[in-house]
Write a protein that holds these residues in place. Structure first.
Motif, mmCIF file in Angstrom:
data_model
loop_
_atom_site.group_PDB
_atom_site.id
_atom_site.type_symbol
_atom_site.label_atom_id
_atom_site.label_comp_id
_atom_site.label_asym_id
_atom_site.label_seq_id
_atom_site.Cartn_x
_atom_site.Cartn_y
_atom_site.Cartn_z
ATOM 1 N N UNK A 78 0.938 -5.741 2.903
ATOM 2 C CA UNK A 78 0.846 -7.131 3.433
ATOM 3 C C UNK A 78 0.449 -6.922 4.936
ATOM 4 N N UNK A 79 -0.698 -7.846 5.196
ATOM 5 C CA UNK A 79 -1.268 -7.892 6.498
ATOM 6 C C UNK A 79 -0.831 -8.950 7.189
ATOM 7 N N UNK A 80 -0.606 -10.150 6.592
ATOM 8 C CA UNK A 80 -0.117 -11.332 7.325
ATOM 9 C C UNK A 80 0.753 -12.299 6.636
ATOM 10 N N UNK A 109 -1.224 -12.261 2.635
ATOM 11 C CA UNK A 109 -2.340 -11.701 2.401
ATOM 12 C C UNK A 109 -2.362 -10.166 2.820
ATOM 13 N N UNK A 110 -3.384 -9.479 2.272
ATOM 14 C CA UNK A 110 -3.612 -8.061 2.497
ATOM 15 C C UNK A 110 -4.524 -7.155 1.607
ATOM 16 N N UNK A 129 -4.829 -6.061 -7.424
ATOM 17 C CA UNK A 129 -5.607 -7.283 -8.177
ATOM 18 C C UNK A 129 -5.936 -8.406 -7.427
ATOM 19 N N UNK A 130 -5.356 -8.618 -6.248
ATOM 20 C CA UNK A 130 -5.722 -9.632 -5.697
ATOM 21 C C UNK A 130 -5.450 -9.513 -4.020
ATOM 22 N N UNK A 166 -5.875 -11.761 7.714
ATOM 23 C CA UNK A 166 -5.132 -12.679 8.460
ATOM 24 C C UNK A 166 -5.076 -14.191 7.838
ATOM 25 N N UNK A 167 -3.923 -14.975 7.849
ATOM 26 C CA UNK A 167 -4.139 -16.058 7.160
ATOM 27 C C UNK A 167 -3.312 -17.491 7.972
#
Length: 603
Positions: A106-108, A121-122, A126-127, A152-153
């Protein structure tokens, strides 16, 4: 059973990575800011960053943590795609929920303004993102329409709700809902989009990319309003943060600057030049109330001065790599720590204020550190012993070459002699010159010197403690003590009545000096993995041991069958070094890059 309490945590800096943006979180009440390092989430007081708290319940590295708009919860996301939602009110940080929305880092994370929904998001398999209810984990939309990982989100803070995402396919995704559906992509950037953030009122959002560009869009229609600067930076832009009134924008860039922009004119208001080396690249920023923060690739946290862009108001320093050595000045007012990457930090023991030691150090791992008057000596894997001038907080030009890699050292202050135990020899150094050496056929791990000139050296290959006598500048073997595992650390008590040694066979063994016989019939064997380090209290009554099992144990010489265990003292990380500040205050450092201070109650 006596007890202990945690007095202070001198926290790790954020873990940074070249080419990767770092996400800082801010508390809506304006008191704290958040970041991650390893398996920990670090919460720091923005006014006094020496005050910090560390959340250690993740079993994998955490990448991002964000406060809910109410301030009552924090959501943190890890390397495997897991999100933990935990409360900020209780000291125990009770877990409210745990979800697994994507199958990868996970990035954000962003919360909806009503605290009910969340987008993550990250790099899923699959998504690349998901929107769900923070109470139940129920899906409330899909993050689709972008073909590469999303960095980023953000959630629009006012209705009608929108979500924007920034991806490595160089696009910005726009989603409308709830339930959230893909609406469009914006294709103004020519490289990775690293940050997207809505203004506090939600009327605008900004995006920043590796193309050095920053764009501003309408918050409702997502139409392009214009470009900030032309371009905003001469290097990739890693972070963007809005002022509380939405009139200004702070950006941080790989060009080693942070810049302040007027949103209406999209012109630069001021520029903060934060250095000239690679380590001074700016990888994140946060505007929190009156504070403007920017983080360097070195991990340093810069407090920017709006009224004087020439230098930061303060720079928070420390370590963000595992700490390998720890020592105190002779008057015990300062703590010195050295990390795996060769940096040394000097901490004020009472306030936690710190500074990095200047000058040319070892440049890589330090294996030993000991004070001698107003000097602090260090030995490192560059096969040398160097010295720090404590008062001026800088390495001096003294550089004593050794024949092989030093593993430990100690100082006989009365004779100004340093004993350095290296891979295949023991060196005697007097007045900063090598005056003698003894070749050995075992691999030393550590060394300790008693005031009468006995020298104990731990053997890591032959499972022995080797005792030598120092005659002038030569060493004569006196006796060998057998252990069942590699001897990892040795230490004479301050009163010279005892020697304690610890080993890889989980044992801490106390010997009486000068006959070197077992001092107790009580076995000190409560660790369940290799014991890395031991330390004596100044009054020679207590021994602290730190282990690979993440625990610290305090042993009493007077009551050998009593002990105190500090479980999981440094989260999921081993203890690397210990030192006593006084007879009831223990300092510990670990693989988690934190320095902790413990009060030990008498027993």
């Amino acid at each position: 059973m006596s007890s202990y309490s945690l007095k202070n945590v001198y926290a790790t800096l954020p873990r940074t990575q070249r080419g990767q943006p770092l996400v800082l979180g801010g508390d809506p009440k304006g008191k704290n800011f958040l970041y991650t390092n390893g398996n920990s989430v670090i919460i720091r007081n923005i006014e006094n960053p020496a005050i910090s708290e560390i959340y250690t319940e993740h079993s994998l590295p955490v990448n991002v943590a964000k406060y809910s708009p109410s301030g009552f919860y924090i959501a943190s996301g890890d390397q495997s795609g897991k999100v933990r939602i935990w409360d900020t009110v209780n000291k125990e940080h009770i877990l409210k929920n745990e979800f697994h929305p994507i199958g990868g880092p996970i990035k954000d994370i962003a919360w909806s303004p009503d605290n009910q929904r969340m987008v993550v998001v990250g790099e899923g398999r699959e998504r690349f993102g998901h929107v769900f209810m923070s109470e139940t984990g129920t899906s409330v939309g899909e993050i689709s329409g972008q073909s590469k990982p999303i960095n980023s989100c953000d959630f629009r803070p006012t209705r009608p709700f929108r979500i924007v995402t920034g991806s490595e396919d160089n696009t910005i995704g726009v989603f409308e809902g709830p339930p959230f559906k893909f609406k469009m992509t914006k294709q103004d950037h020519s490289r990775f989009v690293q940050a997207v953030r809505y203004s506090p009122s939600g009327n605008l959002f900004a995006s920043a990319g590796f193309d050095g560009k920053v764009f501003i869009y309408d918050g409702t229609s997502s139409d392009l309003v214009g470009e900030v600067g032309s371009p905003a930076h001469n290097g990739g832009v890693y972070g963007v943060s809005w002022s509380p009134d939405g009139r200004q924008l702070l950006t941080s860039s790989g060009d080693k600057t942070a810049r302040l922009w007027d949103v209406e004119t999209r012109q630069m208001v001021s520029e903060f030049v934060l250095g000239a080396t690679v380590e001074d690249q700016q990888v994140s920023c946060l505007w929190q109330g009156q504070y403007l923060l920017s983080v360097s690739l070195s991990g340093f946290i810069n407090y920017l001065d709006v009224n004087d862009s020439s230098k930061p108001l303060r720079i928070v320093k420390g370590h963000n790599k595992p700490i390998t050595v720890l020592s105190l000045t002779e008057d015990r007012t300062n703590i010195f720590t050295g990390s795996h990457d060769g940096f040394v930090t000097n901490w004020n023991a009472s306030t936690g204020e710190n500074n990095r030691v200047n000058g040319l150090g070892h440049g890589n791992q330090i294996n030993g550190m000991k004070p001698n008057g107003n000097l602090m000596y260090t030995c490192g894997i560059d096969d040398s012993v160097k010295q720090i001038d404590i008062e001026n907080n800088t390495y001096t030009k003294t550089d004593i070459k050794l024949g092989s890699q030093p593993r430990g050292m100690d100082i006989l202050k009365e004779k100004n002699i340093i004993i350095a135990a290296s891979v295949n020899e023991i060196s005697v150094i007097q007045d900063d010159k090598k005056v003698g050496e003894l070749k050995v056929n075992y691999e030393p791990s550590s060394a300790s010197v008693s005031k009468v000139g006995d020298i104990a050296v731990g053997g890591s290959m032959d499972n022995k403690v080797h005792i030598y006598e120092l005659n002038g500048t030569s060493l004569n073997q006196k006796i060998e003590l057998d252990h069942l595992g590699a001897v990892t650390d040795v230490s004479f008590s301050p009163d010279d009545k005892y020697l304690v040694a610890c080993d890889a066979h989980r044992k801490v063994i106390l010997y009486s000096v000068p006959e070197y016989k077992l001092a107790t019939n009580q076995e000190w064997g409560f660790h369940n993995a290799r014991v890395n380090t031991i330390a004596w209290s100044p009054n020679s009554l207590l021994v602290a041991s730190g282990s690979l099992d993440t625990n610290i144990i305090i042993w009493s010489v007077v009551k050998p069958n009593k002990h105190v265990i500090i479980k999981n003292a440094h989260a999921q990380s081993q203890i690397t070094r210990l030192s006593w500040l006084d007879d009831s205050t223990l300092v510990s450092v670990g693989q988690d890059c934190n320095t902790k201070m413990w009060i030990i109650e008498p027993f």
